[in-house]
Design a protein around this motif. Sequence first.
Motif, PDB file in Angstrom:
ATOM      1  N   ALA A  12       0.836  -1.196   0.000  1.00  0.00           N
ATOM      2  CA  ALA A  12       0.000   0.000   0.000  1.00  0.00           C
ATOM      3  C   ALA A  12       0.869   1.244   0.000  1.00  0.00           C
ATOM      4  CB  ALA A  12      -0.898   0.003   1.234  1.00  0.00           C
ATOM      5  N   THR A  14       0.732   5.249   0.885  1.00  0.00           N
ATOM      6  CA  THR A  14      -0.042   6.304   1.517  1.00  0.00           C
ATOM      7  C   THR A  14       0.762   7.578   1.498  1.00  0.00           C
ATOM      8  OG1 THR A  14       0.796   5.659   3.683  1.00  0.00           O
ATOM      9  CG2 THR A  14      -1.346   4.779   3.044  1.00  0.00           C
ATOM     10  N   GLY A 104      -3.400   4.192  -2.158  1.00  0.00           N
ATOM     11  CA  GLY A 104      -3.195   2.935  -1.445  1.00  0.00           C
ATOM     12  C   GLY A 104      -3.706   1.733  -2.203  1.00  0.00           C
ATOM     13  N   PHE A 124      -5.741   3.482   6.427  1.00  0.00           N
ATOM     14  CA  PHE A 124      -4.909   4.477   5.760  1.00  0.00           C
ATOM     15  C   PHE A 124      -5.151   5.849   6.376  1.00  0.00           C
ATOM     16  CE2 PHE A 124      -6.057   1.118   2.849  1.00  0.00           C
ATOM     17  CZ  PHE A 124      -4.845   0.770   2.268  1.00  0.00           C
TER      18      PHE A 124
END
Length: 272
Positions: A12, A14, A104, A124
């Motif tokens: 992911a 972010t 993400g 997130f």
Amino acid sequence: MMNFNRLGRQAAVTCGLLMIPSVVSAVQIRVTVENLAPANSVSLAPLRFGFSNGTFDSFDNNAPAFLLGQPDISQAPIVTIAEGGSGSTWFPAFQAAEPNANLGSVFDAAFPPITPGEINSAVFEVDPTNQFFTFGTMVVPSNDHFLGNASPTRYQVFDGSGNLILPTIVESASLIWDAGSETQDPANAAFLPGGVNDNRVNENNPVTFNFSNLQAFNGLVTAAGYTFDSSLLAADTPVLRVSFEVVPEPSSLLLGGLALVGLAAARTRRTA
């Protein structure tokens, strides 16, 4: 063996934005992805997404999925998602269009495709002034089918005050797109043992809604071990649910706990 190179287990991404006290602060959002499709039907590649101001236009209905004159069609942002589930060029394009977007992915860490009935989620940090949600996820088995929103402002998750106003998105089979970038060929398709996903033949058609083409994969065994049956999908069959939930920060929980302790103490004093 199935080639997972383009379905890759991409971590992911972010991009938290520091906020000054006079504006809405960043919040923790749990993004949950559910494959609602019937058993033995479609699986979903990792969900690639961004919370944004609604500028980044990932693709358009009845328009080419790639830029005219682009030297390598397979590397066009939405094509990397549609043909292999990868955000390798989609994320950079998103970031270039919106440097403050929060980006993400949600996927199964052990087996990246999200199979029918499976649920995955992750938390997130999001700037709630990024009010809109844009996503893309490859639908497999296929050569270039996917789910995603053509309009970058279709899904408004936050209002102007940073309040969550859209808790759930549900997409049906009728909303499955054909990117029109690669010809249908099980030998080159993702999520099929023996399929070489990196092999492709340009199709040069526009992006259109089309889930009926998935019947080309009927009777084939998927990488998850089940035999694919597209007849299980009708136009109104739900296939994807994305849910949003604000996750209280530990400090908020602590303050709440202290408040309860204080209230209990006050009541004790009154009854003493």
